[in-house]
Design a protein around this motif. Structure first.
Motif, PDB file in Angstrom:
ATOM      1  N   LEU A  84       0.812  -1.216   0.000  1.00  0.00           N
ATOM      2  CA  LEU A  84       0.000   0.000   0.000  1.00  0.00           C
ATOM      3  C   LEU A  84       0.850   1.272   0.000  1.00  0.00           C
ATOM      4  O   LEU A  84       0.316   2.377   0.077  1.00  0.00           O
TER       5      LEU A  84
ATOM      6  N   ALA B  69     -12.270  -0.370   0.216  1.00  0.00           N
ATOM      7  CA  ALA B  69     -11.491  -0.794  -0.955  1.00  0.00           C
ATOM      8  C   ALA B  69     -11.501  -2.305  -1.129  1.00  0.00           C
ATOM      9  O   ALA B  69     -10.609  -2.864  -1.772  1.00  0.00           O
TER      10      ALA B  69
ATOM     11  N   ILE C  75      -8.502  -3.686  -3.735  1.00  0.00           N
ATOM     12  CA  ILE C  75      -7.192  -4.109  -3.232  1.00  0.00           C
ATOM     13  C   ILE C  75      -6.739  -5.384  -3.953  1.00  0.00           C
ATOM     14  O   ILE C  75      -7.485  -6.340  -4.090  1.00  0.00           O
TER      15      ILE C  75
ATOM     16  N   VAL D  64      -3.437   0.645  -4.964  1.00  0.00           N
ATOM     17  CA  VAL D  64      -4.170   1.456  -4.002  1.00  0.00           C
ATOM     18  C   VAL D  64      -3.162   1.953  -2.962  1.00  0.00           C
ATOM     19  O   VAL D  64      -2.659   1.172  -2.147  1.00  0.00           O
TER      20      VAL D  64
ATOM     21  N   ALA E 232     -10.146  -3.474   3.885  1.00  0.00           N
ATOM     22  CA  ALA E 232      -9.823  -4.537   2.932  1.00  0.00           C
ATOM     23  C   ALA E 232     -10.137  -5.890   3.538  1.00  0.00           C
ATOM     24  O   ALA E 232     -10.167  -6.046   4.764  1.00  0.00           O
TER      25      ALA E 232
ATOM     26  N   LEU F  33      -1.589 -10.852  -0.876  1.00  0.00           N
ATOM     27  CA  LEU F  33      -1.466  -9.485  -1.354  1.00  0.00           C
ATOM     28  C   LEU F  33      -0.101  -9.250  -1.994  1.00  0.00           C
ATOM     29  O   LEU F  33       0.005  -8.553  -3.013  1.00  0.00           O
TER      30      LEU F  33
ATOM     31  N   CYS G  17       0.236  -8.010  -5.814  1.00  0.00           N
ATOM     32  CA  CYS G  17       0.917  -6.762  -6.152  1.00  0.00           C
ATOM     33  C   CYS G  17       2.085  -6.994  -7.099  1.00  0.00           C
ATOM     34  O   CYS G  17       2.335  -6.179  -7.996  1.00  0.00           O
TER      35      CYS G  17
END
Length: 375
Positions: free
Chosen positions: A56, A175, A179, A184, A196, A247, A251
């Motif tokens: 993030l 979000a 996400i 984001v 999230a 995550l 990403c």
């Protein structure tokens, strides 16, 4: 079996299963314990928090682990508004929010005398100028989603945050659907709070996080000093490790995943060909969600027939599954009496879906519509 309901929940990725399994088999200490087993667990917790913060582009002390998006939303809406009600009792939100935002706000209105202004969409769009016009001196919170769970529509987050720069109201963004799909970065966007949930980006169910620029809210849970004293309860370490891995993976491969899903979305729309159909929502949206209607065809019937054919889709939010409640999102877009509410289905993709699955869906939907129309 084909799964096209990823906006409801997504399957665990292999690397997430591996990370969680390894943690379950080797690390069982309480992160709050001072002995070696506790310190080992604490390190995993610390590493997971840093991983999520890095995704993030923010700092780890701004991340609080929760049980998911619903808890994160409730924490902000109830916790922040009740703590700051001496500064005002007015909230602004939109008509297309998830129930996990609308219902906590209704609770504050019913039980504590707060007031709410609900922004209606114009041409399937939430306009920043309408939020600006609704601002009052006693407005203490603006709460909007990042991407809509039923249509994939993206809201003008940066524009809303910019207009709040000179107003004391805090900005909360749900979000959950964004996400892991697009970048984001709450610090860069000017967001104060962000919610999230792991199971939307191939993590486990029952875990999520709350980003807080400043954790200035009343706690929902009391009884311990976990999470920087912001959320009592022993952390769900195994799931948190899984969420961080999910995550991180999302990403690292965000661009390729986005393009893959856009290709699937484009393929499906192209494959509908000359069928009689319409798309719901705006043109500014994530490709991960398609909300499609077929005139004079009941969405309940279509969902059942597709299910029998081995294809899982939905007619809207999973949180209202099992009810006949029409979509409040489509009602806000097209009116409560619009036939779209009874004709529309939601198809939602992930990078685990394939072109062959889309081809199978296209073939099946042509066949089913032919049968339903007696062709």
């Amino acid at each position: 079996m084909i799964y096209f309901d990823n906006a409801a929940t997504s399957p665990l990725s292999p690397s997430v299963i591996e990370a969680m399994t390894q943690t379950m088999g080797t690390v069982f200490g309480n992160p709050s314990s001072l002995h070696a087993h506790g310190r080992e667990a604490k390190k995993l917790l610390r590493d997971a928090r840093q991983t999520i913060a890095s995704c993030l582009h923010t700092k780890s002390d701004q991340i609080t682990f929760t049980s998911g998006g619903t808890e994160s939303n409730n924490t902000v809406i109830k916790g922040y508004c009740l703590k700051h009600q001496d500064k005002g009792k007015h909230i602004i939100t939109t008509a297309i929010e998830h129930h996990a935002v609308l219902e906590p706000i209704d609770y504050l209105v019913d039980q504590f005398g707060f007031e709410v202004t609900v922004i209606q969409p114009v041409n399937q769009t939430i306009r920043p100028e309408d939020i600006q016009a609704a601002l009052r001196p006693d407005t203490i919170l603006v709460s909007t989603m990042f991407a809509n769970n039923e249509t994939g529509d993206l809201l003008p987050i940066k524009e809303i945050a910019d207009l709040l720069q000179d107003h004391p109201a805090a900005y909360h963004v749900d979000a959950v659907q964004a996400i892991g799909k697009i970048l984001v970065a709450p610090d860069e966007l000017g967001i104060d709070f962000l919610s999230a949930s792991a199971h939307k980006f191939h993590g486990p169910k029952g875990v999520g996080f709350l980003y807080a620029k400043t954790p200035n809210f009343f706690n929902l849970l009391h009884g311990g000093d976990q999470e920087g004293k912001h959320r009592a309860s022993t952390e769900n370490l195994v799931s948190i490790v899984g969420m961080a891995q999910a995550l991180k993976e999302a990403c690292e491969q965000m661009d390729s995943h986005y393009q893959s899903i856009k290709n699937l979305s484009d393929q499906l729309i192209d494959g509908l060909g000359d069928l009689n159909y319409y798309l719901n929502g705006s043109d500014h949206k994530l490709p991960h969600v398609l909300n499609i209607g077929f005139p004079a065809v009941s969405n309940d019937t279509l969902l059942l027939r597709l299910d029998l054919a081995g294809i899982s889709i939905s007619t809207g939010s999973a949180c209202t599954a099992g009810t006949v409640q029409p979509s409040h999102v489509l009602a806000a877009y097209y009116g409560a009496e619009s036939p779209r509410l009874k004709e529309s289905i939601r198809i939602s993709f992930s990078e685990f879906n394939t072109s062959d699955e889309v081809t199978s869906f296209i073939k099946t939907i042509h066949q089913l519509l032919g049968e339903l129309h007696g062709i």
